[in-house]
Design a protein around this motif. Sequence first.
Motif, PDB file in Angstrom:
ATOM      1  N   ALA A  71      -8.505   8.201   6.363  1.00 47.06           N
ATOM      2  CA  ALA A  71      -8.748   6.774   6.582  1.00 47.06           C
ATOM      3  C   ALA A  71      -7.522   5.962   6.188  1.00 47.06           C
ATOM      4  O   ALA A  71      -6.809   6.307   5.241  1.00 47.06           O
ATOM      5  N   ILE A  72      -7.315   4.885   6.910  1.00 49.15           N
ATOM      6  CA  ILE A  72      -6.202   3.978   6.621  1.00 49.15           C
ATOM      7  C   ILE A  72      -6.340   3.454   5.195  1.00 49.15           C
ATOM      8  O   ILE A  72      -7.430   3.110   4.739  1.00 49.15           O
ATOM      9  N   VAL A  73      -5.232   3.383   4.505  1.00 43.84           N
ATOM     10  CA  VAL A  73      -5.181   2.891   3.129  1.00 43.84           C
ATOM     11  C   VAL A  73      -5.005   1.374   3.175  1.00 43.84           C
ATOM     12  O   VAL A  73      -4.175   0.866   3.927  1.00 43.84           O
ATOM     13  N   GLN A  74      -5.789   0.673   2.397  1.00 39.24           N
ATOM     14  CA  GLN A  74      -5.705  -0.791   2.383  1.00 39.24           C
ATOM     15  C   GLN A  74      -4.533  -1.300   1.558  1.00 39.24           C
ATOM     16  O   GLN A  74      -3.909  -2.298   1.898  1.00 39.24           O
ATOM     17  N   SER A  75      -4.232  -0.638   0.465  1.00 36.35           N
ATOM     18  CA  SER A  75      -3.074  -1.031  -0.339  1.00 36.35           C
ATOM     19  C   SER A  75      -2.576   0.190  -1.097  1.00 36.35           C
ATOM     20  O   SER A  75      -3.328   1.137  -1.348  1.00 36.35           O
ATOM     21  N   LEU A  76      -1.313   0.134  -1.427  1.00 36.59           N
ATOM     22  CA  LEU A  76      -0.659   1.235  -2.105  1.00 36.59           C
ATOM     23  C   LEU A  76       0.461   0.640  -2.943  1.00 36.59           C
ATOM     24  O   LEU A  76       1.135  -0.285  -2.506  1.00 36.59           O
ATOM     25  N   SER A  77       0.642   1.154  -4.137  1.00 39.57           N
ATOM     26  CA  SER A  77       1.700   0.606  -4.981  1.00 39.57           C
ATOM     27  C   SER A  77       3.052   0.853  -4.324  1.00 39.57           C
ATOM     28  O   SER A  77       3.240   1.857  -3.623  1.00 39.57           O
ATOM     29  N   PRO A  78       3.997  -0.051  -4.524  1.00 45.44           N
ATOM     30  CA  PRO A  78       5.337   0.138  -3.943  1.00 45.44           C
ATOM     31  C   PRO A  78       5.975   1.467  -4.352  1.00 45.44           C
ATOM     32  O   PRO A  78       6.628   2.110  -3.533  1.00 45.44           O
ATOM     33  N   SER A  79       5.761   1.895  -5.589  1.00 44.67           N
ATOM     34  CA  SER A  79       6.377   3.152  -6.026  1.00 44.67           C
ATOM     35  C   SER A  79       5.737   4.357  -5.330  1.00 44.67           C
ATOM     36  O   SER A  79       6.434   5.302  -4.947  1.00 44.67           O
ATOM     37  N   LYS A  80       4.413   4.342  -5.133  1.00 41.21           N
ATOM     38  CA  LYS A  80       3.738   5.433  -4.423  1.00 41.21           C
ATOM     39  C   LYS A  80       4.167   5.455  -2.961  1.00 41.21           C
ATOM     40  O   LYS A  80       4.413   6.519  -2.389  1.00 41.21           O
ATOM     41  N   LEU A  81       4.265   4.293  -2.362  1.00 45.43           N
ATOM     42  CA  LEU A  81       4.698   4.190  -0.971  1.00 45.43           C
ATOM     43  C   LEU A  81       6.106   4.766  -0.811  1.00 45.43           C
ATOM     44  O   LEU A  81       6.358   5.581   0.076  1.00 45.43           O
ATOM     45  N   LYS A  82       6.992   4.373  -1.708  1.00 40.13           N
ATOM     46  CA  LYS A  82       8.379   4.859  -1.655  1.00 40.13           C
ATOM     47  C   LYS A  82       8.434   6.373  -1.823  1.00 40.13           C
ATOM     48  O   LYS A  82       9.117   7.065  -1.068  1.00 40.13           O
ATOM     49  N   SER A  83       7.701   6.911  -2.787  1.00 39.91           N
ATOM     50  CA  SER A  83       7.748   8.359  -3.024  1.00 39.91           C
ATOM     51  C   SER A  83       7.150   9.142  -1.856  1.00 39.91           C
ATOM     52  O   SER A  83       7.629  10.229  -1.528  1.00 39.91           O
ATOM     53  N   LEU A  84       6.143   8.594  -1.212  1.00 40.17           N
ATOM     54  CA  LEU A  84       5.530   9.271  -0.071  1.00 40.17           C
ATOM     55  C   LEU A  84       6.515   9.376   1.098  1.00 40.17           C
ATOM     56  O   LEU A  84       6.674  10.447   1.697  1.00 40.17           O
TER      57      LEU A  84
END
Length: 138
Positions: A71-84
């Motif tokens: 499922a689409i993620v509604q929000s994600l921390s900037p650090s998690k987004l960057k690491s992904l």
Amino acid sequence: MREMKNTPRSTVHIGFDGRVHKRFSGKHAQERFDNEVRMLEYLEKQGCDFVPKLVQKDSEALYLVTTNVGAIVQSLSPSKLKSLFEELESFGVVHDDPFARNVTYSTQLGRFCIIDFEFAILKESGEGLRQEDVIGKK
């Protein structure tokens, strides 16, 4: 089928079997379709398990079917987004649209996944399609 997205660039449906059906349309549809197919095939060969697997493609209809990676993620921390997205780069692909709208969460895999590779580039060769080449500056 349940409609998930309907934009001038594509229509996405989730089939009754859970697979994702995507039809490309609009400006540069053929190039975007070709690029998404190329990236998904490349990532599968690299053993990347947190992106959809290509199940079916029809280059004349600009239509593809992939596995569903959550499922689409509604929000994600900037650090998690960057690491992904950095993890994706370790498989040789730079995602040219690295935002939460292109991240899902798969309960089956127990992890975040990345979708939507119509604008992605092979890191080593630079082959791919950048958004700015198609829709102008970001």
